[in-house]
Each structure stands twice: as C-alpha cells, then as structure tokens.
Design an enzyme around this catalytic site. Structure first.
Site, mmCIF file in Angstrom:
data_model
loop_
_atom_site.group_PDB
_atom_site.id
_atom_site.type_symbol
_atom_site.label_atom_id
_atom_site.label_comp_id
_atom_site.label_asym_id
_atom_site.label_seq_id
_atom_site.Cartn_x
_atom_site.Cartn_y
_atom_site.Cartn_z
ATOM 1 N N TYR A 47 -8.152 -8.800 -1.772
ATOM 2 C CA TYR A 47 -8.044 -10.055 -2.522
ATOM 3 C C TYR A 47 -9.405 -10.495 -3.079
ATOM 4 C CZ TYR A 47 -3.385 -10.523 -0.411
ATOM 5 O OH TYR A 47 -2.093 -10.322 -0.005
ATOM 6 N N ASP A 61 3.086 0.127 7.962
ATOM 7 C CA ASP A 61 4.508 0.338 7.661
ATOM 8 C C ASP A 61 5.317 0.408 8.959
ATOM 9 O OD1 ASP A 61 2.905 2.554 8.005
ATOM 10 O OD2 ASP A 61 4.042 3.869 6.677
ATOM 11 N N ASP A 121 -1.304 -11.016 5.493
ATOM 12 C CA ASP A 121 -0.552 -11.915 4.616
ATOM 13 C C ASP A 121 0.945 -11.569 4.704
ATOM 14 O OD1 ASP A 121 0.098 -13.689 2.645
ATOM 15 O OD2 ASP A 121 -0.834 -12.586 1.000
ATOM 16 N N ASP A 180 4.173 -13.438 7.330
ATOM 17 C CA ASP A 180 5.418 -14.001 6.779
ATOM 18 C C ASP A 180 6.626 -13.354 7.439
ATOM 19 O OD1 ASP A 180 4.052 -15.668 5.106
ATOM 20 O OD2 ASP A 180 5.129 -15.067 3.288
#
Ligand code: NAD
Length: 368
Positions: free
Chosen positions: A142, A231, A255, A259
C-alpha cells in the site's frame, strides 16, 4: 495521592460515528468513577464534518490535539455527501493522516465470537473463538512504489500489452521486526500461540518475514509459533477458527484476513480495533465499521464495537486492565441477558429486548 486524569482526544466523525462514540464516553465516564480516575475528553473534528467547517477533512488542530493526548477515540468518517470531492479533500484522508501523523504501525483487530451470537455467524457449529490479528499498517504494497507505464511488447497470443500498472511490496527487516515483536508480545499476554502468515513460497519479502520470525522466536521460547501461507490461512480460518490465538502479518494480507475473521463473529457492529505506534505515543481506537449513513440518526446503530474499542483503549494505552475487563464483561452480560441491537437480532430473540443505541448503552451501563 492526586487522582489520575487521562486526556482523550475524541473524534466522533460522520454518520453514526458521533452516536456510537457518545455511548463509549458514557461507559468510560462510569468506569472512571468506579475505579478512581478521571477523563479529560477533548473533542475534535475530522472527516466530512471537518471539511464542512474548515474546508479540510483533517485540520492541523485535530492532529495537534491527538498528539497531545494519552489516546484517541474515533467514531467513523465519510458518507455520500462527500463522495464527489477531490481525493485530497475526502473524509478518508483523515484516517491516513492520523495513521501517518501518530506513527501508527500496528493494527490490532480482535475477532471475538460471543457464544450468544453464534447464530449470527455464517459458519455452522462454530465454537467460542478469540483471535487477535496484528497487521502491519504503514509498509508493504500500500505504501510501496506504484505507477503506470506503457509497453510495446506483445503477449504470447500476439495482443499488445498496452498500459502496465504496478504496485511494489517491499519490507525492511526493521519494519518486520517491530511488528513481529508486537505479535510475540501479545501472544505472551494471551494463549502463547503465534501464527505468522506470509506467502514465502513465492514472495522474497515474505521470506524475509519468515527468517526474521524464526530468529526472533528464540527470544520468546514460551510462544508456540507456526507459519501459514496466506491462501491456506484463509481456508483454516473458516475450517478451524477457534484454534487460532494471535496472527501476525503484512499490511495487505492483514487487511483481507481481518475482514474474513471479523465476519466469522457475526456482525460488523461488534468489531473493535486499535492502532498503535511506538510506546509512549497515543494509540487510536475505533470500531471497524464505517459511518453507516443508511442508519445514521435512526437509533439503530450498535454501539458495542465502539464500546469494546474503548475497553481496548483502557487496556493498551492506559494500562487500566480491570476497568477494561469490566466493560468487556458488561457487554457479555448484556448479550447473555438476551439484549440485542437491530443488526444482531435473530428470529429467535425476544422483540422486547431489541434496543436502540441509547437503550442498549443504558443496559451495558447497568451491568458495569
Ligand atoms: P459501513 O461499515 O458504514 O456499513 C456497512 C453496513 O453495515 C451498512 O448496512 C450499515 O448500516 C451496517 N453497519 C455498520 N456499522 C453498524 C453498526 N454499528 N450498527 C449496525 N449496523 C451497522 O460501510 P460502508 O457502507 O461501506 O461505508 C459507509 C461510509 O463509511 C463510507 O463513506 C466509507 O468510506 C466510510 N468508512 C469509514 C471507515 C472509518 O471511518 N474507519 C471505515 C469503513 C468505511
């Protein structure tokens, strides 16, 4: 002995932000009275409301106020009213400004599944779960070099490449060490299990994460460390969520995984978060949810994510762990009593116990 006074910068923000923050302030005031300390709450504007007043979503005065505080409590920022503004003026700039201005490099996202809310989880038969995700917040892809170029090369099928966009994942040993250390530290205070998540089978930066973690693990011999590719971790979170304790990972992986883990717990209205910098600098505490413009002003906002963020503030920035426990227990007892907000109400719950924001706040206050 003089009574301890903690200075807290309070940023209600936009939409339901000020509504849920008001609930937290009531709860914080109540525990302060109970445990013999005081709060000096100083309110500041950030987000859309700050743009409306100052033409700037993150005024200097707000950052100055936050820097001079023991901790920052934030509601949420943003909303459709400001969606068309230039990116430099949009409310979300306040969040980036706070992270950067306070040097917040560690994002803590607990995903706690209260057993009373197991019906709200999209997973079947999920056991009580308590995961802490420690996400690196100021490095990685980012913040790496990014941009666009044009290529005249052809793809294998003969079509032109055209525009090329790139984002760069880059981590220094120093950045990795300081966030891993947080992961180990938090694991030591919990069930002493740390999962380092990376993509070391493909990415060089991930290999540095893994090497650094392997070296550091000798400093924390009591912590059981395991390593998962991102993964695989995303699958294991669904298949065996209750076996995780602390997960530490990079900005982008954190991130996404936070979630996913949050969703296991049922509702975004229950998820608190903290962002921390170097010891001694103020931490930022905020619910994971946004400003929920669809329910702002209706009394339907669940204040528990904000109230649980206030408990984290007491625990991690002020060291008031007994008061923090008291708040978390009060939330638990409220749920055990069958009280719900609209977002966590299920068909089996007693309609008379579905509460508005201020009503459920009063119930929580009564359980403190
Ligand atoms: P959101 O989290 O605001 O809302 C998503 C859904 O969850 C909505 O249906 C909302 O009603 C519900 N919800 C959220 N919090 C709730 C609560 N406490 N109680 C009950 N229901 C709740 O996400 P969004 O709709 O994508 O974003 C709305 C605005 O918030 C946007 O402007 C976005 O940029 C901003 N945002 C801000 C932050 C932040 O300040 N940290 C985070 C995410 C989004």
């Amino acid at each position: 002995m003089a009574t301890k006074v903690y200075r807290i910068a309070v940023i209600g923000g936009d939409g339901i932000g000020p509504e849920v923050t008001e609930s937290s302030l009531k709860v914080l005031d109540r525990v302060a009275g109970k445990y013999g300390f005081l709060f000096d709450f100083r309110k500041y504007l950030a987000g859309g409301c700050a743009y409306d007043v100052y033409g700037d979503p993150f005024p200097d005065e707000t950052l100055k106020g936050c820097r001079g505080s023991d901790a920052v409590l934030l509601g949420a920022v943003g909303g459709p009213k400001w969606d068309r503004l230039d990116p430099s003026l949009r409310p979300e700039r306040a969040l980036l400004g706070l992270r950067k201005g306070l040097g917040l490099y560690a994002n803590l996202r607990p995903a706690i599944m209260f057993k009373e809310l197991s019906d709200a989880s999209p997973l079947k038969n999920v056991k009580e779960t308590d995961i802490l995700i420690v996400r690196e917040l100021t490095g990685g892809i980012y913040f790496g070099d990014h941009g666009r170029s044009r290529s005249d090369e052809l793809l294998s099928d003969g079509s032109p490449k055209g525009v090329v966009a790139y984002d760069t994942e880059s981590y220094s040993e120093g950045e990795i060490s300081r966030i891993l250390r947080e992961g180990f530290r938090f694991a030591m205070g919990r069930r002493k299990k740390l999962t380092v998540v990376d993509k070391a089978n493909v990415l060089e930066s991930s290999r540095l994460w893994r090497e650094t973690a392997e070296k550091m693990s000798s400093e924390f011999p009591e912590v059981e460390v395991d390593y998962l590719y991102v993964d695989n971790c995303s699958m294991q979170l669904i298949s065996r969520p209750s076996t995780f304790d602390v997960i530490v990972t990079s900005n982008m992986f954190g991130d996404i995984l936070s979630d996913e883990a949050g969703m296991i717990t049922g509702s975004i209205g229950m998820l608190p978060s903290a962002s921390l910098g170097t010891p001694g600098t103020p931490g930022l505490y905020e619910p994971v949810h946004g400003s929920a413009p669809d329910i702002a002003g209706t009394g339907k906002a669940n204040p528990m994510a904000s109230i649980l963020s206030a408990a984290m503030l007491l625990r991690w920035s002020l060291g008031e762990t007994i008061a923090a426990d008291n708040i978390e227990n009060a939330v638990r007892k409220t749920l055990e009593g069958g009280y719900r907000t609209f977002d966590i109400a299920d068909p089996k719950c007693d309609n008379r116990k579905i509460m508005k924001t201020d009503e459920i706040t009063d119930i929580i206050l009564s359980k403190l």
